[in-house]
Design an enzyme around this catalytic site. Structure first.
Site, PDB file in Angstrom:
ATOM      1  N   SER A   1      34.592 -31.004   0.495  1.00  0.00           N
ATOM      2  CA  SER A   1      33.697 -29.941   0.941  1.00  0.00           C
ATOM      3  C   SER A   1      33.016 -29.261  -0.250  1.00  0.00           C
ATOM      4  O   SER A   1      32.263 -29.898  -0.975  1.00  0.00           O
ATOM      5  CB  SER A   1      34.468 -28.949   1.816  1.00  0.00           C
ATOM      6  OG  SER A   1      33.609 -28.046   2.464  1.00  0.00           O
TER       7      SER A   1
ATOM      8  N   HIS B   1      31.517 -32.568   6.035  1.00  0.00           N
ATOM      9  CA  HIS B   1      31.716 -32.201   7.454  1.00  0.00           C
ATOM     10  C   HIS B   1      30.555 -32.680   8.325  1.00  0.00           C
ATOM     11  O   HIS B   1      30.093 -31.973   9.219  1.00  0.00           O
ATOM     12  CB  HIS B   1      31.856 -30.679   7.602  1.00  0.00           C
ATOM     13  CG  HIS B   1      32.781 -30.031   6.636  1.00  0.00           C
ATOM     14  ND1 HIS B   1      34.113 -30.336   6.563  1.00  0.00           N
ATOM     15  CD2 HIS B   1      32.559 -29.072   5.692  1.00  0.00           C
ATOM     16  CE1 HIS B   1      34.692 -29.599   5.610  1.00  0.00           C
ATOM     17  NE2 HIS B   1      33.755 -28.834   5.064  1.00  0.00           N
TER      18      HIS B   1
END
Length: 230
Positions: free
Chosen positions: A121, A156
């Site tokens: 991330s 994501h």
């Protein structure tokens, strides 16, 4: 050899095992750098708990410190590691703090020295030129990275439903660079800025390369090797 391994969101046991293997060491020193989560003690505790299950030497480098708490420099700590793992969290805040402390330059030295840099991330976005991030209020926005790797990064990719349509639209409109997008456990391993391996923990999570051809965005699913389980 400059080494960099990023994932869309995972840093579980299977991911950390793979990271450890990239160091080429039997019992590598891996430093947890939790700046994107504000040096969260909960995240640090989970890191040390996970490390007990693996053949690694775990360390942590906080940035929210005082001179009374830490008597070694950031450079001395980080450059003795075999790998550095940056957490997810707020990409913009982490990079701002690193630049204030000179840690951005230390991380580049580490990379050039052959220390494996990694993260999910925010810990993936930070190494690229730019990325699609939730670092600001209200909407996803583009953030500038450290420019170790060319192009953009979006984690994501399918978990957070708004990411894919925004990224495809922005690449096509040239509001963000072409680059890569990753589902949660999908990962990319680079050597000397060249993509060498695409991995994932399951067949559902995929890695994507985004390019712009003739003014139209092209989304390529990259073949991935499955990592062994935990």
């Amino acid at each position: 050899m400059k080494k960099l391994f990023v994932t869309g969101g995972a840093y579980d046991l299977a991911t950390i095992k793979f990271l450890a293997s990239l160091t080429g060491k039997q019992n590598p020193k891996i430093c947890f750098l939790p700046t994107p989560v504000g040096d969260s003690e909960a995240h640090i505790n989970r890191w040390f708990a996970a490390a007990k299950l693996l053949p690694i030497q775990p360390f942590v480098q906080k940035v929210f410190i005082t001179s009374g708490e830490q008597k070694t420099s950031f450079e001395e700590t980080l450059l003795q590691m075999d790998a550095i793992l940056v957490t997810g969290g707020n990409t913009l805040n982490a990079i701002t703090l690193w630049k204030a402390h000179g840690i951005d330059n230390i991380l580049r030295k580490a990379w050039e020295k052959g220390i494996v840099l990694s993260g999910p991330s925010a810990g993936a976005i930070c190494w690229f030129d730019e990325g699609l991030s939730d670092s600001r209020p209200i909407h996803l926005t583009k953030v500038e990275g450290l420019h170790f790797l060319k192009g953009s990064m979006c984690p994501h990719y399918h978990t957070e439903k708004e990411r894919r349509p925004i990224l495809l639209d922005w690449v096509e409109k040239e509001k963000i660079m072409p680059g890569y997008a990753l589902d949660e456990t999908a990962g990319l391993y680079f050597e000397n800025e060249t993509l060498k391996r695409v991995v994932a923990q399951n067949a559902t999570d995929k890695a994507y390369r985004l390019t712009l051809k003739g003014g139209k965005v092209q989304e390529e699913v990259m073949a991935a090797e499955l990592l062994p389980g935990e």
